[in-house]
Motif scaffolding. Structure first.
Motif, mmCIF file in Angstrom:
data_model
loop_
_atom_site.group_PDB
_atom_site.id
_atom_site.type_symbol
_atom_site.label_atom_id
_atom_site.label_comp_id
_atom_site.label_asym_id
_atom_site.label_seq_id
_atom_site.Cartn_x
_atom_site.Cartn_y
_atom_site.Cartn_z
ATOM 1 N N UNK A 104 -23.708 -4.610 -1.152
ATOM 2 C CA UNK A 104 -24.862 -3.830 -0.692
ATOM 3 C C UNK A 104 -24.420 -2.695 0.230
ATOM 4 N N UNK A 105 -23.546 -3.022 1.182
ATOM 5 C CA UNK A 105 -23.030 -1.998 2.091
ATOM 6 C C UNK A 105 -22.220 -0.952 1.352
ATOM 7 N N UNK A 106 -21.484 -1.412 0.315
ATOM 8 C CA UNK A 106 -20.677 -0.492 -0.468
ATOM 9 C C UNK A 106 -21.516 0.497 -1.258
ATOM 10 N N UNK A 107 -22.583 0.015 -1.870
ATOM 11 C CA UNK A 107 -23.466 0.902 -2.637
ATOM 12 C C UNK A 107 -24.100 1.943 -1.723
ATOM 13 N N UNK A 108 -24.576 1.495 -0.567
ATOM 14 C CA UNK A 108 -25.200 2.425 0.385
ATOM 15 C C UNK A 108 -24.175 3.441 0.890
ATOM 16 N N UNK A 109 -22.980 2.949 1.249
ATOM 17 C CA UNK A 109 -21.943 3.835 1.759
ATOM 18 C C UNK A 109 -21.481 4.843 0.722
ATOM 19 N N UNK A 110 -21.310 4.380 -0.533
ATOM 20 C CA UNK A 110 -20.858 5.267 -1.602
ATOM 21 C C UNK A 110 -21.879 6.362 -1.873
ATOM 22 N N UNK A 111 -23.145 5.993 -1.820
ATOM 23 C CA UNK A 111 -24.210 6.964 -2.062
ATOM 24 C C UNK A 111 -24.326 7.968 -0.908
ATOM 25 N N UNK A 112 -24.270 7.477 0.319
ATOM 26 C CA UNK A 112 -24.391 8.361 1.483
ATOM 27 C C UNK A 112 -23.245 9.370 1.539
ATOM 28 N N UNK A 113 -22.015 8.897 1.297
ATOM 29 C CA UNK A 113 -20.883 9.815 1.364
ATOM 30 C C UNK A 113 -20.946 10.843 0.238
ATOM 31 N N UNK A 114 -21.468 10.448 -0.923
ATOM 32 C CA UNK A 114 -21.634 11.394 -2.026
ATOM 33 C C UNK A 114 -22.589 12.511 -1.625
#
Length: 250
Positions: free
Chosen positions: A54-64
């Motif tokens: 969950x944290x990874x999906x959010x982090x990957x999207x935010x950094x994109x």
């Protein structure tokens, strides 16, 4: 090469998503096996996996979105499409590790020990995920005349009909090599944090180099890509984590 793996009725299974799922499942299974050997339960590994994803999906999207901020500012309407698709691997790693750290603090689990357990498994998952990138054609390399180049014919991302450096496969092989080194080193490591620190060092160096070969649209910080800029800090943090036992003794 094959962005769509197969279809079942109206359900479409994409190669990229399938390989990401295989990578996550592999990482969980490997981590469970390694965690039992150091007294960490399967439940803890599963909980961390859930929060980490969950944290990874959010982090990957935010950094994109952050990496594409200049384009978003000029064309705010594209933000809607960006929410649906587009991820940055480094953002996923940062978000996943942060979520795992918060969980470990709350549950009083030794974070560095858990990170040491998971680090080789994370590298395996990344290697599998890059095969998914290759299948879809994203994260593609620069044009080349080398016989080792690849030509995409059905990619929604890479330029089709052009010979390109197979950066996805280079990254995949690199991640598998990192995993092999970590599996071997974990048998010799004497302090918590050394396996995790070595993972961060090796991955940041490898990623920094591969970035020079890529030609897909990415954000930049001065003359470096966003990922290369982050690599510098990950490398420094990796050296710190690897030697953290020395600081605790001083």
């Amino acid at each position: 090469m094959h962005p769509i793996l197969f279809r079942i009725g109206n359900i479409t299974i994409y190669s990229y998503g399938f390989m990401i799922a295989v990578g996550i499942l592999s990482a969980v299974i490997i981590s469970m096996y390694r965690a039992r050997r150091v007294g960490i339960s399967d439940d803890v590994v599963l909980d961390i996996a859930i929060f980490g994803v969950l944290g990874g999906v959010i982090g990957a999207k935010l950094l994109f979105i952050i990496a594409e901020a200049p384009y978003v500012i000029k064309n705010p309407v594209v933000l809607k499409d960006m929410i649906k698709g587009g991820f940055v691997v480094y953002g996923g790693l940062i978000g996943g590790v942060l979520a795992a750290y918060i969980y470990c603090r709350k549950k009083k689990v030794d974070f560095l020990k858990m990170f040491d357990v998971a680090a080789p498994a994370i590298a395996v998952a990344q290697g599998l995920g890059r095969i998914g990138c290759f299948s879809a054609g994203c994260c593609y390399g620069k044009e080349t005349t080398s016989p080792f180049g690849v030509v995409f014919k059905n990619s929604p991302f890479a330029p089709n009909g052009v010979r390109l450096i197979p950066t996805q496969l280079i990254s995949s092989l690199g991640n598998f090599l990192i995993a092999a080194v970590l599996f071997y080193f974990s048998k010799k490591a004497k302090h918590n944090g050394q396996v995790a620190g070595l993972y961060m060092i090796l991955y940041s160096v490898g990623r920094f180099i591969v970035e020079f070969l890529r030609d897909d649209p990415r954000g930049n910080v001065l003359f470096l890509s966003t990922s290369q800029f982050i690599c510098i800090f990950v490398f420094i943090i990796g050296v710190f984590v690897y030697n953290i036992h020395k600081l605790k003794r001083s």
